[in-house]
Each structure stands twice: as C-alpha cells, then as structure tokens.
Design a protein around this motif. Structure first.
Motif, PDB file in Angstrom:
ATOM      1  N   ASN A  62       0.837  -1.025  -0.004  1.00 32.83           N
ATOM      2  CA  ASN A  62       0.181  -0.024  -0.067  1.00 32.83           C
ATOM      3  C   ASN A  62       0.962   1.343   0.040  1.00 32.83           C
ATOM      4  O   ASN A  62       1.607   1.482   0.987  1.00 32.83           O
ATOM      5  CB  ASN A  62      -0.908   0.026   1.253  1.00 32.83           C
ATOM      6  CG  ASN A  62      -2.009   1.114   1.402  1.00 32.83           C
ATOM      7  OD1 ASN A  62      -1.642   2.191   0.788  1.00 32.83           O
ATOM      8  ND2 ASN A  62      -2.850   0.940   2.113  1.00 32.83           N
ATOM      9  N   PRO A  63       1.044   2.111  -1.185  1.00 37.21           N
ATOM     10  CA  PRO A  63       1.756   3.308  -1.192  1.00 37.21           C
ATOM     11  C   PRO A  63       1.652   4.318  -0.060  1.00 37.21           C
ATOM     12  O   PRO A  63       2.460   5.171   0.240  1.00 37.21           O
ATOM     13  CB  PRO A  63       1.390   3.937  -2.446  1.00 37.21           C
ATOM     14  CG  PRO A  63      -0.080   3.434  -2.716  1.00 37.21           C
ATOM     15  CD  PRO A  63      -0.196   2.161  -2.048  1.00 37.21           C
ATOM     16  N   LYS A  64       0.207   4.165   0.498  1.00 38.61           N
ATOM     17  CA  LYS A  64      -0.021   5.320   1.892  1.00 38.61           C
ATOM     18  C   LYS A  64       0.669   5.052   2.888  1.00 38.61           C
ATOM     19  O   LYS A  64       1.436   5.701   3.675  1.00 38.61           O
ATOM     20  CB  LYS A  64      -1.358   5.334   1.842  1.00 38.61           C
ATOM     21  CG  LYS A  64      -2.210   6.263   0.888  1.00 38.61           C
ATOM     22  CD  LYS A  64      -3.491   6.494   1.126  1.00 38.61           C
ATOM     23  CE  LYS A  64      -4.215   7.323   0.310  1.00 38.61           C
ATOM     24  NZ  LYS A  64      -5.683   7.601   0.757  1.00 38.61           N
ATOM     25  N   ASN A  65       0.508   3.547   3.273  1.00 39.14           N
ATOM     26  CA  ASN A  65       1.330   3.136   4.580  1.00 39.14           C
ATOM     27  C   ASN A  65       2.135   2.135   4.754  1.00 39.14           C
ATOM     28  O   ASN A  65       2.575   1.834   5.770  1.00 39.14           O
ATOM     29  CB  ASN A  65      -0.077   3.019   5.635  1.00 39.14           C
ATOM     30  CG  ASN A  65      -0.833   1.855   5.018  1.00 39.14           C
ATOM     31  OD1 ASN A  65      -0.342   0.848   4.046  1.00 39.14           O
ATOM     32  ND2 ASN A  65      -2.098   1.637   5.830  1.00 39.14           N
TER      33      ASN A  65
END
Length: 97
Positions: A62-65
């Motif tokens: 997941n690129p966000k987290n």
C-alpha cells in the motif's frame, strides 16, 4: 494528445466531420476492447501489436502506509511497436536534436 485533439486531427486528415471522426474513434475503441477481452491479439501491420496477458496474483505494498497486500490476478495489455512506427519515431527524434 487527448480524445478531443485526436478527433480534430482525424477530422482534418480524413476530410470528415468531427462527429464522424469521433464515431470512428469510439467504434475502434469498442472493437479493440471486445477483441482483447476475448484474449485475442490485434496486429496492425507496421504499427504494432496489442496483446492481452495474464498478470498472476502477487504481493504488493500500500503506497500510503507501506503495509503489504495481495494484488489479485488480472488481464492487462502489452503493446509492441512495429518496425515502421519505431523507424518513423526515431527519424523524427533525430531531426529534433
């Protein structure tokens, strides 16, 4: 170039109305989509080949987290340019230098 620009360019190149050019683009897109969804290649002599290929399930992030997650398998499309297209592009890029 976006769809609007392509419509205008085709309209001028083919000496047809912009509505006819848009109808052509939409029809071409529909035929390409239907053909690829049936897992068939599309070979346009001198231009290139569009071919569907199956991407297997794989681990992604997941690129966000940054947490790992599974990306499910899917069918994607590869484009292999033809010799004429590559030659034309490379000749034009040499002139720009």
């Amino acid at each position: 170039m976006n769809k609007y620009d392509l419509t205008r360019k085709l309209s001028a190149e083919m000496d047809i109305t912009q509505q006819e050019a848009l109808r052509f683009i939409d029809s071409l897109g529909k035929v390409i989509t239907e053909t690829l969804s049936k897992k068939n290649d599309i070979a346009l002599q001198g231009f290139g080949v569009l071919e569907p290929w199956k991407q297997s399930e794989r681990l992604g992030r997941n690129p966000k987290n940054g947490t790992p997650c599974m990306i499910r398998e899917r069918v994607s499309v590869k484009f292999r340019p033809g010799k004429f297209l590559l030659d034309t592009i490379n000749k034009k890029s040499e002139k720009l230098k």
